[in-house]
Design a protein around this motif. Structure first.
Motif, PDB file in Angstrom:
ATOM      1  N   LEU A   1      10.128   6.716  -2.351  1.00 34.80           N
ATOM      2  CA  LEU A   1      10.749   7.695  -1.481  1.00 34.80           C
ATOM      3  C   LEU A   1      10.089   7.669  -0.102  1.00 34.80           C
ATOM      4  CD1 LEU A   1      11.207  10.804  -3.814  1.00 34.80           C
ATOM      5  CD2 LEU A   1      12.864   9.009  -3.252  1.00 34.80           C
ATOM      6  N   VAL A   2      10.893   7.829   0.921  1.00 32.77           N
ATOM      7  CA  VAL A   2      10.406   7.836   2.297  1.00 32.77           C
ATOM      8  C   VAL A   2       9.693   9.151   2.579  1.00 32.77           C
ATOM      9  CG1 VAL A   2      11.117   7.849   4.719  1.00 32.77           C
ATOM     10  CG2 VAL A   2      12.210   6.275   3.085  1.00 32.77           C
ATOM     11  N   ARG A   3       8.514   9.056   3.193  1.00 35.58           N
ATOM     12  CA  ARG A   3       7.749  10.233   3.575  1.00 35.58           C
ATOM     13  C   ARG A   3       7.786  10.396   5.096  1.00 35.58           C
ATOM     14  NH1 ARG A   3       2.342   8.761   0.267  1.00 35.58           N
ATOM     15  NH2 ARG A   3       2.689   6.856   1.478  1.00 35.58           N
ATOM     16  N   SER A   4       7.483  11.610   5.553  1.00 40.16           N
ATOM     17  CA  SER A   4       7.661  11.945   6.964  1.00 40.16           C
ATOM     18  C   SER A   4       6.742  11.171   7.890  1.00 40.16           C
ATOM     19  CB  SER A   4       7.452  13.451   7.182  1.00 40.16           C
ATOM     20  OG  SER A   4       6.133  13.826   6.814  1.00 40.16           O
ATOM     21  N   ASP A   5       5.628  10.642   7.369  1.00 43.13           N
ATOM     22  CA  ASP A   5       4.680   9.908   8.208  1.00 43.13           C
ATOM     23  C   ASP A   5       4.716   8.411   7.928  1.00 43.13           C
ATOM     24  OD1 ASP A   5       3.576   9.983   5.700  1.00 43.13           O
ATOM     25  OD2 ASP A   5       1.773  11.101   6.281  1.00 43.13           O
ATOM     26  N   ASP A   6       5.771   7.929   7.271  1.00 43.67           N
ATOM     27  CA  ASP A   6       5.890   6.512   6.959  1.00 43.67           C
ATOM     28  C   ASP A   6       6.275   5.683   8.184  1.00 43.67           C
ATOM     29  OD1 ASP A   6       5.244   6.667   4.295  1.00 43.67           O
ATOM     30  OD2 ASP A   6       7.313   6.595   3.567  1.00 43.67           O
TER      31      ASP A   6
ATOM     32  N   LEU B   1      16.619  12.946  13.940  1.00 43.95           N
ATOM     33  CA  LEU B   1      16.833  11.549  13.558  1.00 43.95           C
ATOM     34  C   LEU B   1      16.245  11.219  12.189  1.00 43.95           C
ATOM     35  CD1 LEU B   1      16.128   9.723  16.946  1.00 43.95           C
ATOM     36  CD2 LEU B   1      18.345  10.134  15.868  1.00 43.95           C
ATOM     37  N   THR B   2      15.184  11.928  11.809  1.00 42.23           N
ATOM     38  CA  THR B   2      14.511  11.590  10.552  1.00 42.23           C
ATOM     39  C   THR B   2      15.012  12.403   9.364  1.00 42.23           C
ATOM     40  OG1 THR B   2      12.720  13.188  10.953  1.00 42.23           O
ATOM     41  CG2 THR B   2      12.413  10.935  11.788  1.00 42.23           C
ATOM     42  N   ALA B   3      15.795  13.474   9.608  1.00 39.92           N
ATOM     43  CA  ALA B   3      16.202  14.374   8.528  1.00 39.92           C
ATOM     44  C   ALA B   3      16.935  13.649   7.415  1.00 39.92           C
ATOM     45  CB  ALA B   3      17.066  15.499   9.092  1.00 39.92           C
ATOM     46  N   ASP B   4      17.732  12.650   7.755  1.00 44.41           N
ATOM     47  CA  ASP B   4      18.491  11.917   6.745  1.00 44.41           C
ATOM     48  C   ASP B   4      17.711  10.761   6.141  1.00 44.41           C
ATOM     49  OD1 ASP B   4      21.176  13.158   6.578  1.00 44.41           O
ATOM     50  OD2 ASP B   4      21.249  12.676   8.697  1.00 44.41           O
ATOM     51  N   LEU B   5      16.478  10.535   6.606  1.00 44.06           N
ATOM     52  CA  LEU B   5      15.667   9.439   6.094  1.00 44.06           C
ATOM     53  C   LEU B   5      14.605   9.919   5.114  1.00 44.06           C
ATOM     54  CD1 LEU B   5      15.097   7.546   9.476  1.00 44.06           C
ATOM     55  CD2 LEU B   5      16.792   7.016   7.710  1.00 44.06           C
ATOM     56  N   ILE B   6      13.987  11.057   5.416  1.00 44.13           N
ATOM     57  CA  ILE B   6      12.892  11.569   4.597  1.00 44.13           C
ATOM     58  C   ILE B   6      13.404  11.938   3.205  1.00 44.13           C
ATOM     59  CG2 ILE B   6      11.195  13.415   4.385  1.00 44.13           C
ATOM     60  CD1 ILE B   6      11.118  13.469   7.470  1.00 44.13           C
ATOM     61  N   ASP B   7      12.638  11.557   2.195  1.00 45.55           N
ATOM     62  CA  ASP B   7      12.911  11.801   0.770  1.00 45.55           C
ATOM     63  C   ASP B   7      14.035  10.936   0.219  1.00 45.55           C
ATOM     64  OD1 ASP B   7      10.897  13.698   0.547  1.00 45.55           O
ATOM     65  OD2 ASP B   7      12.212  15.355   1.086  1.00 45.55           O
ATOM     66  N   GLN B   8      14.520   9.988   1.004  1.00 41.75           N
ATOM     67  CA  GLN B   8      15.503   9.034   0.488  1.00 41.75           C
ATOM     68  C   GLN B   8      14.776   7.820  -0.097  1.00 41.75           C
ATOM     69  OE1 GLN B   8      18.721   9.653   0.174  1.00 41.75           O
ATOM     70  NE2 GLN B   8      18.323  11.646   1.115  1.00 41.75           N
ATOM     71  N   PRO B   9      15.321   7.210  -1.134  1.00 45.57           N
ATOM     72  CA  PRO B   9      14.701   6.000  -1.681  1.00 45.57           C
ATOM     73  C   PRO B   9      14.901   4.802  -0.752  1.00 45.57           C
ATOM     74  CG  PRO B   9      16.219   7.035  -3.266  1.00 45.57           C
ATOM     75  CD  PRO B   9      16.481   7.645  -1.932  1.00 45.57           C
TER      76      PRO B   9
END
Length: 349
Positions: free
Chosen positions: A85-90, A131-139
């Motif tokens: 899962l994508v994390r906010s600091d990745d 921009l990141t809202a749809d990326l974070i916590d996505q596989p």
């Protein structure tokens, strides 16, 4: 190891998304209910569709409408598995395809990293929440579509004139804090060279022997990677620690920055010569110890410039190597001004 510790991290991103984030926030006029969060099941029907597997350029279809006047986005394909899962600091490895949407039935593809063969590295911590809202916590393996309405290039505010931009973003991989190479360390070095025992996800402890430093560059493969060989001109993603041979003291390490991986171009003079010579040709997934003599490090005047002096020792985990975007083709248009442009220094200052 960058030439100067103050060098800025350069984050590659499509020109489209850079333009949308240049003001630090999405303009208020764009913040509408049409901005869909990634956990919502229903997508805005005005979003283009993007089909085909992640890892291949998608087939994009646009609805038979005029472009929306506000920013909208949504996850159009969710990757499989929950272990990545994508994390906010990745830092993300992504492919992006950009389109211009000028009117009903009027679209044009602008650029595609699938065509150039050079995906991008995005540092999520340097991007806006919108921009990141749809990326974070996505596989990893997910696909997101963004629609950006026209904006004034000078103010960044919404404009009635201009072109709506569409970006299709495929998440190919992620690099996170504390990441290390997965292989087993088969040697710690030693002898007349330093030792570095496997420290797991902690900063390696590098021990300097009671011996004179080597006069030539020494490269010791502590973990043998199974990935492709690093090529000159690629962007490397690494964890590293550097110590001076004279006293064994750490002078620079990603571990002192919360284990956030560093990225830089290799083989092109952006880093010290010992890194360029010692890392090109190594395999992704390797952990490498570099013993770099003074002439391949910061030279005999290192202290005068505030750099570490003498022979240096690094332990480097090569997490990834990414091809860079090709240089833009020369324009046939005449230059607007005869005044020379200021050029940036090699270390980004």
């Amino acid at each position: 190891m960058r030439r100067r510790a103050a060098a800025a991290l350069v984050v590659p991103l499509s020109a489209l998304m850079l333009g949308a984030s240049s003001c630090g926030v999405i303009p208020e006029d764009w913040r509408t209910p049409a901005f869909l969060k990634s956990d919502e099941e229903q997508l805005d029907e005005r979003l283009p569709t993007a089909t085909g597997p992640v890892g291949e350029e998608p087939e994009v279809s646009f609805p038979d409408i005029d472009p929306p006047k506000e920013q909208i986005s949504g996850v159009v394909h969710k990757g499989e598995g929950e272990s990545e899962l994508v994390r906010s600091d990745d830092m993300l490895l992504v492919d992006i395809v950009d389109y211009d949407w000028t009117g009903k039935g009027k679209t044009e593809k602008v650029q595609s990293t699938y065509e150039t063969g050079a995906p991008m590295l995005l540092q999520l911590g340097q991007m806006t929440e919108e921009l990141t809202a749809d990326l974070i916590d996505q596989p990893v393996g997910s696909r997101v579509v963004y629609v950006f309405p026209p904006s004034d290039p000078t103010t960044g505010q919404p404009s009635e004139e201009g072109t709506t931009s569409v970006s299709v973003l495929d998440i190919r991989g992620r690099y996170g804090k504390g990441d290390v190479v997965p292989g087993e360390q088969t040697t710690d070095g030693g002898g007349d060279l330093p030792t570095a025992a496997d420290a797991g996800r902690a900063m390696p402890d590098i021990t300097i022997p009671d011996a004179d430093p080597p006069k030539e560059l020494e490269t010791v493969e502590l973990v043998e990677g199974e990935g492709p060989e690093v090529e000159s001109g690629q962007q490397l993603v690494v964890q590293y620690t550097g110590v001076t041979w004279n006293d064994g003291e750490v002078f620079d390490s990603t571990w002192t920055r919360d284990g956030t991986p560093a990225t830089f171009a290799i083989g092109v003079g952006q880093v010290i010569q010992g890194w360029d010579e010692g890392l090109v040709g190594q395999k992704v997934g390797s952990r490498v110890m570099l013993v770099i003599p003074e002439d391949l490090a910061y030279g005999e005047n290192a202290e005068a410039s505030g750099s570490p002096a003498g022979t240096l020792v690094f332990v480097v985990d090569i997490l990834g190597a990414v091809d860079t975007q090709p240089a833009p083709e020369p324009s046939d248009q005449p230059e607007a001004s005869a005044e020379p442009e200021a050029s940036a220094s090699p270390d980004g200052e």
